[in-house]
Write an enzyme that holds these catalytic residues in place. Structure first.
Site, PDB file in Angstrom:
ATOM      1  N   LYS A  42      51.920  48.197  87.749  1.00  0.00           N
ATOM      2  CA  LYS A  42      53.102  47.355  87.663  1.00  0.00           C
ATOM      3  C   LYS A  42      53.434  47.052  86.198  1.00  0.00           C
ATOM      4  O   LYS A  42      54.561  46.748  85.850  1.00  0.00           O
ATOM      5  CB  LYS A  42      52.853  46.047  88.420  1.00  0.00           C
ATOM      6  CG  LYS A  42      52.496  46.257  89.880  1.00  0.00           C
ATOM      7  CD  LYS A  42      52.115  44.925  90.538  1.00  0.00           C
ATOM      8  CE  LYS A  42      51.654  45.146  91.965  1.00  0.00           C
ATOM      9  NZ  LYS A  42      51.160  43.881  92.556  1.00  0.00           N
ATOM     10  N   GLY A  43      52.401  47.120  85.359  1.00  0.00           N
ATOM     11  CA  GLY A  43      52.547  46.613  83.985  1.00  0.00           C
ATOM     12  C   GLY A  43      53.547  47.348  83.123  1.00  0.00           C
ATOM     13  O   GLY A  43      54.117  46.758  82.204  1.00  0.00           O
ATOM     14  N   ASP A  99      51.901  49.790  79.821  1.00  0.00           N
ATOM     15  CA  ASP A  99      51.850  48.607  78.977  1.00  0.00           C
ATOM     16  C   ASP A  99      50.844  48.751  77.834  1.00  0.00           C
ATOM     17  O   ASP A  99      51.149  48.445  76.689  1.00  0.00           O
ATOM     18  CB  ASP A  99      51.551  47.340  79.813  1.00  0.00           C
ATOM     19  CG  ASP A  99      50.417  47.517  80.825  1.00  0.00           C
ATOM     20  OD1 ASP A  99      49.680  48.527  80.754  1.00  0.00           O
ATOM     21  OD2 ASP A  99      50.252  46.635  81.696  1.00  0.00           O
ATOM     22  N   ASP A 102      43.869  51.386  76.826  1.00  0.00           N
ATOM     23  CA  ASP A 102      42.589  50.707  76.595  1.00  0.00           C
ATOM     24  C   ASP A 102      41.483  51.760  76.591  1.00  0.00           C
ATOM     25  O   ASP A 102      41.254  52.425  75.587  1.00  0.00           O
ATOM     26  CB  ASP A 102      42.412  49.635  77.682  1.00  0.00           C
ATOM     27  CG  ASP A 102      41.166  48.779  77.506  1.00  0.00           C
ATOM     28  OD1 ASP A 102      40.489  48.901  76.471  1.00  0.00           O
ATOM     29  OD2 ASP A 102      40.855  47.984  78.417  1.00  0.00           O
ATOM     30  N   ASP A 159      49.087  41.308  83.009  1.00  0.00           N
ATOM     31  CA  ASP A 159      48.794  40.156  83.863  1.00  0.00           C
ATOM     32  C   ASP A 159      47.344  39.711  83.775  1.00  0.00           C
ATOM     33  O   ASP A 159      46.470  40.441  83.304  1.00  0.00           O
ATOM     34  CB  ASP A 159      49.078  40.520  85.327  1.00  0.00           C
ATOM     35  CG  ASP A 159      48.009  41.441  85.899  1.00  0.00           C
ATOM     36  OD1 ASP A 159      47.834  42.543  85.347  1.00  0.00           O
ATOM     37  OD2 ASP A 159      47.324  41.052  86.866  1.00  0.00           O
TER      38      ASP A 159
HETATM   39  P1  5GP Z   1      42.736  52.016  80.656  1.00  0.00           P
HETATM   40  O1  5GP Z   1      42.726  52.941  81.834  1.00  0.00           O
HETATM   41  O2  5GP Z   1      43.367  52.595  79.410  1.00  0.00           O
HETATM   42  O3  5GP Z   1      41.392  51.428  80.374  1.00  0.00           O
HETATM   43  O4  5GP Z   1      43.524  50.743  81.096  1.00  0.00           O
HETATM   44  C1  5GP Z   1      44.854  50.653  81.147  1.00  0.00           C
HETATM   45  C2  5GP Z   1      45.241  49.535  82.099  1.00  0.00           C
HETATM   46  O5  5GP Z   1      44.290  48.456  82.087  1.00  0.00           O
HETATM   47  C3  5GP Z   1      46.543  48.966  81.669  1.00  0.00           C
HETATM   48  O6  5GP Z   1      47.602  49.611  82.321  1.00  0.00           O
HETATM   49  C4  5GP Z   1      46.416  47.518  82.079  1.00  0.00           C
HETATM   50  O7  5GP Z   1      46.858  47.382  83.423  1.00  0.00           O
HETATM   51  C5  5GP Z   1      44.931  47.220  82.032  1.00  0.00           C
HETATM   52  N1  5GP Z   1      44.533  46.529  80.777  1.00  0.00           N
HETATM   53  C6  5GP Z   1      43.829  47.044  79.750  1.00  0.00           C
HETATM   54  N2  5GP Z   1      43.669  46.139  78.761  1.00  0.00           N
HETATM   55  C7  5GP Z   1      44.283  45.021  79.186  1.00  0.00           C
HETATM   56  C8  5GP Z   1      44.491  43.712  78.585  1.00  0.00           C
HETATM   57  O8  5GP Z   1      44.090  43.382  77.462  1.00  0.00           O
HETATM   58  N3  5GP Z   1      45.194  42.812  79.333  1.00  0.00           N
HETATM   59  C9  5GP Z   1      45.681  43.106  80.581  1.00  0.00           C
HETATM   60  N4  5GP Z   1      46.359  42.143  81.206  1.00  0.00           N
HETATM   61  N5  5GP Z   1      45.510  44.327  81.175  1.00  0.00           N
HETATM   62  C10 5GP Z   1      44.830  45.257  80.465  1.00  0.00           C
HETATM   63 MG    MG Z   2      47.486  46.056  84.668  1.00  0.00          MG
END
Ligand code: 5GP
Ligand code: MG
Length: 188
Positions: A42-43, A99, A102, A159
């Site tokens: 959703k982000g 969004d 990470d 979120d």
């Molecule tokens: P990844 O797969 O790159 O680890 O994570 C990406 C997803 O994790 C993003 O789309 C988001 O939904 C969530 N996420 C990663 N870091 C953060 C953060 O600092 N705050 C929030 N609210 N969501 C995060």
């Molecule tokens: Mg998220």
């Protein structure tokens, strides 16, 4: 400012100014390619809605829903493709919009699916935030709004427990929720 927000990292004005720059660059790079803008639910929806309105080339809009968080504010390591476009994307240029980048697992899984299964010919990626952490997998975004340190941020699509997505700025929270003990993000 929302009372639970300890600090604003990026103001609404700064975010909008940066999105105009990104939209200009993306329009120049993708004009004439009839790109599909793939917003990750959703982000990524908030960024996508603002981004496409700064773009002056024709675009198509589609959505995917992918979950990477299995519990806590630490990424689970597992990525599930819950909803993915049904339209024919073979040979298409696709810009994936999320969004935040990470661990990289979410973008990696989406890009792989688009390239390998759906046979998109050119897959680009755009994120508002690039977290300065070691990636768990090899992936970087082509278009990045801002770099951010290793902290849990909310607002502008991001979120905690489904809250704060509608904040027009990006900030960090007071209290235990900010670090992970009190809550967690929803899927997407
Ligand atoms: P990844 O797969 O790159 O680890 O994570 C990406 C997803 O994790 C993003 O789309 C988001 O939904 C969530 N996420 C990663 N870091 C953060 C953060 O600092 N705050 C929030 N609210 N969501 C995060
Ligand atoms: Mg998220």
């Amino acid at each position: 400012m929302h009372e639970e927000v300890k600090e604003v990292l990026f103001t609404a004005d700064r975010i909008q100014a940066r999105i105009r720059e990104l939209g200009g660059a993306i329009s120049r790079d993708l004009s004439g390619r009839d790109p599909v803008i793939l917003a990750l639910l959703k982000g990524g929806v908030v960024l996508t809605a603002d981004l496409i309105r700064t773009m002056d080339c024709p675009v198509h809009l589609d959505f995917a829903w992918v979950s990477s968080y299995g519990g806590g504010t630490v990424s689970s390591g597992r990525v599930e493709l819950k909803v993915f476009p049904k339209e024919d994307l073979s040979g298409r240029t696709v810009l994936v919009v999320d969004d935040i980048l990470d661990t990289g697992r979410t973008l990696r899984a989406v890009v792989d699916e688009l390239r390998e299964t759906l046979k998109a010919s050119d897959v680009r990626t755009c994120v508002l935030l690039d977290k300065e952490v070691p990636r768990a997998v090899d992936v970087e975004a082509d278009y990045v709004g801002f770099r951010v340190g290793d902290q849990f941020v909310v607002g502008y699509g991001l979120d905690l427990d489904g809250h704060y997505r509608n904040l027009p700025y990006i900030g960090v929270l007071h209290g235990p929720g900010a670090g992970g003990a009190g809550g967690r993000p929803e899927l997407g």
